[in-house]
Motif scaffolding. Sequence first.
Motif, PDB file in Angstrom:
ATOM      1  N   SER A  62       8.210 -18.351 -17.828  1.00 37.92           N
ATOM      2  CA  SER A  62       9.488 -17.943 -17.254  1.00 37.92           C
ATOM      3  C   SER A  62       9.324 -17.346 -15.865  1.00 37.92           C
ATOM      4  N   ILE A  63      10.401 -17.366 -15.133  1.00 31.42           N
ATOM      5  CA  ILE A  63      10.418 -16.853 -13.765  1.00 31.42           C
ATOM      6  C   ILE A  63      10.129 -15.360 -13.748  1.00 31.42           C
ATOM      7  N   VAL A  64      10.538 -14.645 -14.794  1.00 36.41           N
ATOM      8  CA  VAL A  64      10.305 -13.201 -14.864  1.00 36.41           C
ATOM      9  C   VAL A  64       8.814 -12.905 -14.946  1.00 36.41           C
ATOM     10  N   ALA A  65       8.093 -13.682 -15.732  1.00 33.96           N
ATOM     11  CA  ALA A  65       6.649 -13.465 -15.853  1.00 33.96           C
ATOM     12  C   ALA A  65       5.946 -13.729 -14.528  1.00 33.96           C
ATOM     13  N   HIS A  66       6.377 -14.760 -13.814  1.00 33.36           N
ATOM     14  CA  HIS A  66       5.765 -15.051 -12.515  1.00 33.36           C
ATOM     15  C   HIS A  66       6.098 -13.974 -11.489  1.00 33.36           C
ATOM     16  N   ALA A  67       7.342 -13.515 -11.501  1.00 32.28           N
ATOM     17  CA  ALA A  67       7.711 -12.427 -10.593  1.00 32.28           C
ATOM     18  C   ALA A  67       6.927 -11.164 -10.925  1.00 32.28           C
ATOM     19  N   SER A  68       6.722 -10.909 -12.217  1.00 31.88           N
ATOM     20  CA  SER A  68       5.921  -9.746 -12.630  1.00 31.88           C
ATOM     21  C   SER A  68       4.488  -9.872 -12.151  1.00 31.88           C
ATOM     22  N   ALA A  69       3.949 -11.083 -12.185  1.00 35.96           N
ATOM     23  CA  ALA A  69       2.583 -11.306 -11.698  1.00 35.96           C
ATOM     24  C   ALA A  69       2.498 -10.998 -10.203  1.00 35.96           C
ATOM     25  N   GLY A  70       3.483 -11.459  -9.436  1.00 35.15           N
ATOM     26  CA  GLY A  70       3.485 -11.174  -8.001  1.00 35.15           C
ATOM     27  C   GLY A  70       3.621  -9.689  -7.711  1.00 35.15           C
ATOM     28  N   LEU A  71       4.490  -9.018  -8.454  1.00 37.78           N
ATOM     29  CA  LEU A  71       4.667  -7.576  -8.271  1.00 37.78           C
ATOM     30  C   LEU A  71       3.394  -6.825  -8.658  1.00 37.78           C
ATOM     31  N   THR A  72       2.732  -7.274  -9.709  1.00 36.68           N
ATOM     32  CA  THR A  72       1.467  -6.657 -10.117  1.00 36.68           C
ATOM     33  C   THR A  72       0.427  -6.782  -9.018  1.00 36.68           C
ATOM     34  N   MET A  73       0.321  -7.963  -8.411  1.00 34.99           N
ATOM     35  CA  MET A  73      -0.652  -8.162  -7.334  1.00 34.99           C
ATOM     36  C   MET A  73      -0.335  -7.245  -6.147  1.00 34.99           C
ATOM     37  N   TYR A  74       0.961  -7.091  -5.858  1.00 36.58           N
ATOM     38  CA  TYR A  74       1.357  -6.189  -4.780  1.00 36.58           C
ATOM     39  C   TYR A  74       0.946  -4.751  -5.092  1.00 36.58           C
ATOM     40  N   LEU A  75       1.210  -4.307  -6.321  1.00 37.85           N
ATOM     41  CA  LEU A  75       0.857  -2.941  -6.699  1.00 37.85           C
ATOM     42  C   LEU A  75      -0.656  -2.726  -6.706  1.00 37.85           C
ATOM     43  N   CYS A  76      -1.410  -3.747  -7.115  1.00 33.62           N
ATOM     44  CA  CYS A  76      -2.874  -3.648  -7.068  1.00 33.62           C
ATOM     45  C   CYS A  76      -3.357  -3.562  -5.629  1.00 33.62           C
ATOM     46  N   CYS A  77      -2.758  -4.368  -4.776  1.00 34.95           N
ATOM     47  CA  CYS A  77      -3.152  -4.403  -3.365  1.00 34.95           C
ATOM     48  C   CYS A  77      -2.901  -3.063  -2.688  1.00 34.95           C
ATOM     49  N   ASN A  78      -1.832  -2.403  -3.055  1.00 34.51           N
ATOM     50  CA  ASN A  78      -1.418  -1.180  -2.380  1.00 34.51           C
ATOM     51  C   ASN A  78      -1.530   0.053  -3.265  1.00 34.51           C
ATOM     52  N   ALA A  79      -2.445   0.042  -4.216  1.00 33.68           N
ATOM     53  CA  ALA A  79      -2.545   1.124  -5.196  1.00 33.68           C
ATOM     54  C   ALA A  79      -2.822   2.476  -4.556  1.00 33.68           C
ATOM     55  N   ARG A  80      -3.527   2.512  -3.469  1.00 30.46           N
ATOM     56  CA  ARG A  80      -3.918   3.797  -2.889  1.00 30.46           C
ATOM     57  C   ARG A  80      -3.119   4.147  -1.629  1.00 30.46           C
ATOM     58  N   GLN A  81      -2.181   3.318  -1.278  1.00 30.04           N
ATOM     59  CA  GLN A  81      -1.401   3.545  -0.068  1.00 30.04           C
ATOM     60  C   GLN A  81      -0.176   4.402  -0.386  1.00 30.04           C
ATOM     61  N   ARG A  82       0.105   5.366   0.424  1.00 29.54           N
ATOM     62  CA  ARG A  82       1.279   6.227   0.249  1.00 29.54           C
ATOM     63  C   ARG A  82       2.489   5.591   0.929  1.00 29.54           C
ATOM     64  N   GLY A  83       3.651   5.865   0.408  1.00 31.00           N
ATOM     65  CA  GLY A  83       4.882   5.401   1.031  1.00 31.00           C
ATOM     66  C   GLY A  83       5.006   3.887   1.045  1.00 31.00           C
ATOM     67  N   LEU A  84       4.900   3.257  -0.113  1.00 29.79           N
ATOM     68  CA  LEU A  84       4.978   1.804  -0.190  1.00 29.79           C
ATOM     69  C   LEU A  84       6.334   1.297   0.300  1.00 29.79           C
ATOM     70  N   LEU A  85       6.296   0.231   1.044  1.00 33.23           N
ATOM     71  CA  LEU A  85       7.525  -0.424   1.462  1.00 33.23           C
ATOM     72  C   LEU A  85       7.925  -1.425   0.393  1.00 33.23           C
ATOM     73  N   ARG A  86       9.134  -1.301  -0.106  1.00 32.40           N
ATOM     74  CA  ARG A  86       9.584  -2.223  -1.151  1.00 32.40           C
ATOM     75  C   ARG A  86       9.672  -3.648  -0.640  1.00 32.40           C
ATOM     76  N   CYS A  87      10.048  -3.818   0.614  1.00 33.33           N
ATOM     77  CA  CYS A  87      10.176  -5.174   1.148  1.00 33.33           C
ATOM     78  C   CYS A  87       8.822  -5.878   1.256  1.00 33.33           C
ATOM     79  N   ALA A  88       7.742  -5.124   1.270  1.00 30.21           N
ATOM     80  CA  ALA A  88       6.413  -5.737   1.344  1.00 30.21           C
ATOM     81  C   ALA A  88       6.037  -6.422   0.032  1.00 30.21           C
ATOM     82  N   ALA A  89       6.760  -6.139  -1.055  1.00 33.13           N
ATOM     83  CA  ALA A  89       6.499  -6.821  -2.328  1.00 33.13           C
ATOM     84  C   ALA A  89       7.014  -8.259  -2.303  1.00 33.13           C
ATOM     85  N   VAL A  90       7.935  -8.561  -1.407  1.00 35.25           N
ATOM     86  CA  VAL A  90       8.567  -9.880  -1.362  1.00 35.25           C
ATOM     87  C   VAL A  90       7.553 -11.014  -1.189  1.00 35.25           C
TER      88      VAL A  90
END
Length: 191
Positions: free
Chosen positions: A3-31
């Motif tokens: 499903s599209i939700v699982a794929h979107a979750s995978a992309g969001l997970t990769m974004y959160l992993c990439c920026n795990a230690r960065q403060r002040g995450l930009l939400r638009c950078a998850a796009v």
Amino acid sequence: MSSIVAHASAGLTMYLCCNARQRGLLRCAAVPFVALAVGPDLDYFAVWFFDYAADPRFSHSLLLAVGAALFVKLTLSRSVTANLKLRWLLAAGMSHPLLDLLVGAHPVPLFWPLAGGVSIPAGVLPSAGSLAFDNFYLWRNLLIELGVLGPVFALLIAASGRLRFRELACWTLLILPIWAVFLTRSIALER
């Protein structure tokens, strides 16, 4: 097809992993991460609006996943202030074809244009079936899919945050039984 939700979750997970230690995450950078994870299914627009069915669905190849990740990295490297690490962009791009491979219902053209489709004999994730809002199996399988993938994604995020081994082990022991129930249910479904 997962499903599209699982794929979107995978992309969001990769974004959160990439920026795990960065403060002040930009939400638009998850796009870009979500777009890379969901992108291979954009060929459905050609099916729905132009009655075109690509066979094989080359949008699900690793070649296109790598090309899309490189394109995003080169395009956005100077304009986005969030840290867009190439390895996580690649992981987001490759997550879609690899998740579709785990469904086990249809061969996935991972190595297009070199070879035919790749499939595994037993599916780990349920198929979404028909993408219709009144499809009971779509919603049931989405719940199962999130139960299988959610704990894995949570552990990826926790591990990327550089938790101590003891904390990570505690979280793993807590999540493992829930994950096992959903995984067992998913594997038991008819293909």
